[in-house]
Motif scaffolding. Structure first.
Motif, mmCIF file in Angstrom:
data_model
loop_
_atom_site.group_PDB
_atom_site.id
_atom_site.type_symbol
_atom_site.label_atom_id
_atom_site.label_comp_id
_atom_site.label_asym_id
_atom_site.label_seq_id
_atom_site.Cartn_x
_atom_site.Cartn_y
_atom_site.Cartn_z
ATOM 1 N N ILE A 138 -9.316 5.350 -1.553
ATOM 2 C CA ILE A 138 -9.089 4.420 -0.441
ATOM 3 C C ILE A 138 -7.605 4.109 -0.300
ATOM 4 O O ILE A 138 -7.081 4.015 0.819
ATOM 5 N N VAL A 139 -6.905 3.969 -1.427
ATOM 6 C CA VAL A 139 -5.465 3.694 -1.389
ATOM 7 C C VAL A 139 -4.717 4.864 -0.757
ATOM 8 O O VAL A 139 -3.830 4.676 0.084
ATOM 9 N N ALA A 174 -7.434 -5.078 -5.800
ATOM 10 C CA ALA A 174 -8.675 -5.185 -6.575
ATOM 11 C C ALA A 174 -8.562 -4.463 -7.914
ATOM 12 O O ALA A 174 -8.917 -5.036 -8.963
ATOM 13 N N ILE A 175 -8.060 -3.231 -7.907
ATOM 14 C CA ILE A 175 -7.984 -2.491 -9.165
ATOM 15 C C ILE A 175 -6.923 -3.088 -10.085
ATOM 16 O O ILE A 175 -7.078 -3.101 -11.311
ATOM 17 N N THR A 206 0.826 -1.213 0.000
ATOM 18 C CA THR A 206 0.000 0.000 0.000
ATOM 19 C C THR A 206 0.857 1.259 0.000
ATOM 20 O O THR A 206 0.557 2.234 -0.690
ATOM 21 N N ASP A 257 -11.224 3.710 -5.766
ATOM 22 C CA ASP A 257 -10.096 2.875 -5.390
ATOM 23 C C ASP A 257 -8.899 3.719 -4.966
ATOM 24 O O ASP A 257 -8.293 3.478 -3.914
ATOM 25 N N THR A 261 -5.902 -3.958 -0.043
ATOM 26 C CA THR A 261 -6.891 -4.825 -0.687
ATOM 27 C C THR A 261 -7.503 -4.144 -1.900
ATOM 28 O O THR A 261 -7.693 -4.764 -2.962
ATOM 29 N N MET A 262 -7.808 -2.852 -1.769
ATOM 30 C CA MET A 262 -8.368 -2.107 -2.908
ATOM 31 C C MET A 262 -7.345 -1.935 -4.021
ATOM 32 O O MET A 262 -7.685 -1.949 -5.207
ATOM 33 N N MET A 263 -6.072 -1.799 -3.647
ATOM 34 C CA MET A 263 -5.018 -1.727 -4.655
ATOM 35 C C MET A 263 -4.944 -3.040 -5.423
ATOM 36 O O MET A 263 -4.803 -3.066 -6.648
ATOM 37 N N PHE A 306 -14.738 3.888 -10.677
ATOM 38 C CA PHE A 306 -14.168 2.850 -9.813
ATOM 39 C C PHE A 306 -12.719 3.190 -9.473
ATOM 40 O O PHE A 306 -12.293 3.026 -8.329
ATOM 41 N N ALA A 307 -11.978 3.660 -10.474
ATOM 42 C CA ALA A 307 -10.586 4.050 -10.227
ATOM 43 C C ALA A 307 -10.523 5.185 -9.218
ATOM 44 O O ALA A 307 -9.633 5.219 -8.357
#
Length: 504
Positions: free
Chosen positions: A331-332, A174-175, A24, A328, A170-172, A324-325
């Motif tokens: 959150i990152v 995911a994208i 992260t 994401d 986790t979001m990193m 979405f990006a």
């Protein structure tokens, strides 16, 4: 007995969490579309170069530092102090902290761009207004509130930080999974034809961007590639909160190094599957601030066309990919914020001699966090944010100066760490549970090569604005490390005089 001496940090961080926190903090999904924008496929070789000659050797060094000083609360301050002494450690860590303070100021404002993209489908931050405030002032107020909230929750303990950081990781993931799966699908569906054509090996050597065709410009890109791997040392402040730091800290660094280097190189190539360089970047409305969302929009549209959608439906899909990006990346950024608002400050404040600071600055709260120091940092950062947001053009110029001053200061602490490493390696009085560089010839070779690469990156960062005749930028870029060094020396001499008087 003080609260600090009674406190023993919870050993909550395990290998998987550490890897996610490193991922992260270091891996930037936005770095790869920017790399593709700047040099096309030719950026891959420079990212591999930076991984081999900077990230990998420095990762091994950080692993050794971290395992040897696994109970040290001061992170990189403790590392440099243990290797070459407190004065050098103080100067190096002070410049490192100064560069991260600049990052906090910049990112507290920049974080609203991806949120705006998520809400509106594109960056609308420059149109925001509220109660008579213009867009810059609204963003400034939001940034101040953001710093206060993050400081409040981060001061509640390492559990909060690791949870938020892990969620950001986790979001990193995911994208990246979305990007990889769709890019590979498009590659297969198109008969293995890339939107950015490959014309032999020179495609991976010669830049697609004329601005990065000269040797000097290429070297300036190497600087950027090196900085894309920066941040590993910020993990030094969490070793005392790990369940098994001697085993897991070096493992986490080495595993993360391999994953991040491979993902960077592969990601740059896959951007060329859906994006043609000339088509995307000659449109005139793409810049470093919106490139991630433009490229994700294009990826969504290309995927839609491959599924047989009409132009309108594919465009809608592209916009939702951009949204979405945006979510994401917001959150990152949040995950990185929770780590970086705490770890660099802790490394500096908790690592330096206890009588350097007033007792309440180093005092830990019930969660084992230097909450007083964190709130002082929040006040300092918010004062700069407010000054920049409400000060007009003069304040904006001041912010640009701060950014330029922080550029080289970001790299210099790595020179201290790499430069101090041979002394650490050869010091038999330091117990080293983990030692990768056992062969002294190999150790000296790697240390010298890494030090030279870093030195050249610093030199060319300073030289580039001179070559471009941007004299103001050149002066402040060079002035940054000089000013921070002078401040650090003055502060340390003040401490020495105060300490010597106590001894008399």
């Amino acid at each position: 007995m003080s609260e600090e001496s009674n406190y023993s940090p919870k050993k909550t961080i395990q290998l998987g969490t550490l890897i996610m926190m490193i991922f992260t903090t270091i891996f930037g999904f936005g770095n790869t579309p920017i790399a593709f924008m700047q040099m096309g496929y030719a950026s891959i070789i420079w990212y591999i170069f930076a991984a081999i000659f900077f990230f990998l050797p420095s990762g091994f060094m950080m692993a050794e530092y971290g395992s040897a000083f696994n109970e040290a609360k001061g992170g990189i301050y403790s590392w440099i102090d243990g290797a070459v002494g407190p004065k050098t450690a103080f100067i190096g860590t002070f410049m490192w902290l100064a560069s991260w303070e600049t990052w906090l100021v910049a990112t507290a404002s920049k974080i609203w761009i991806p949120l705006s993209v998520f809400i509106s489908g594109s960056d609308k931050t420059q149109t925001w207004s509220f109660a008579g405030l213009n867009s810059n002032q609204v963003i400034g107020v939001l940034a101040v509130i953001w710093i206060i909230l993050v400081t409040f929750f981060a001061s509640k303990g390492i559990d909060w930080i690791s949870k938020i950081s892990s969620f950001g990781g986790t979001m990193m993931v995911a994208i990246n999974i979305l990007f990889f799966v769709l890019s590979i699908y498009i590659l297969i569906a198109s008969g293995f034809k890339t939107a950015e054509p490959v014309h032999g090996i020179h495609t991976f050597i010669n830049s697609a961007n004329p601005s990065f065709a000269s040797p000097i410009a290429m070297i300036s890109f190497v600087v950027y590639a090196i900085f894309a791997y920066a941040g590993m040392e910020s993990m030094g402040g969490i070793t005392d909160s790990m369940k098994n730091p001697k085993r897991d800290f070096p493992r986490g660094i080495l595993i993360s190094t391999l994953i991040i280097a491979v993902l960077y190189a592969l990601s740059i190539f896959l951007w060329g599957v859906s994006a043609n360089w000339n088509h995307i970047f000659n449109s005139g409305n793409v810049n470093l601030g919106n490139i991630v969302y433009v490229m994700m929009d294009n990826l969504g549209q290309t995927f839609g066309h491959q599924l047989g959608m009409n132009a309108s439906t594919a465009a809608t899909m592209g916009q939702w990919f951009a949204r979405f990006a945006g979510l994401d990346m917001f959150i990152v950024y949040t995950g990185s914020f929770f780590v970086l608002i705490y770890s660099p400050l802790k490394s500096f404040v908790m690592g330096t001699p206890k009588d350097f600071w007033p007792e309440h600055v180093t005092k830990l709260n019930k969660a084992g966090m230097p909450s007083n120091a964190m709130w002082y940092q929040a006040i300092f950062v918010n004062i700069i944010i407010i000054a920049v947001a409400f000060g007009g053009s003069t304040a904006q110029a001041f912010y640009n100066i701060l950014t330029l001053m922080g550029n080289v200061s970001t790299a210099l602490p790595y020179l201290f760490l790499v430069g101090a490493y041979p002394f650490f390696n050869l010091n038999k009085n330091i117990e080293k549970p983990y030692l990768f560089f056992k062969n002294k010839t190999f150790m000296w070779t790697v240390s010298i090569v890494s030090f030279v690469v870093l030195t050249l990156s610093v030199i060319f960062t300073c030289v580039q604005p001179i070559i471009d005749h941007q004299w103001n930028d050149a002066i402040w870029t060079i002035a940054g490390p000089i000013v921070f060094t002078v401040i650090a020396v003055v502060l340390y001499r003040r401490y020495e005089r105060k300490h010597n008087k106590k001894l008399v």
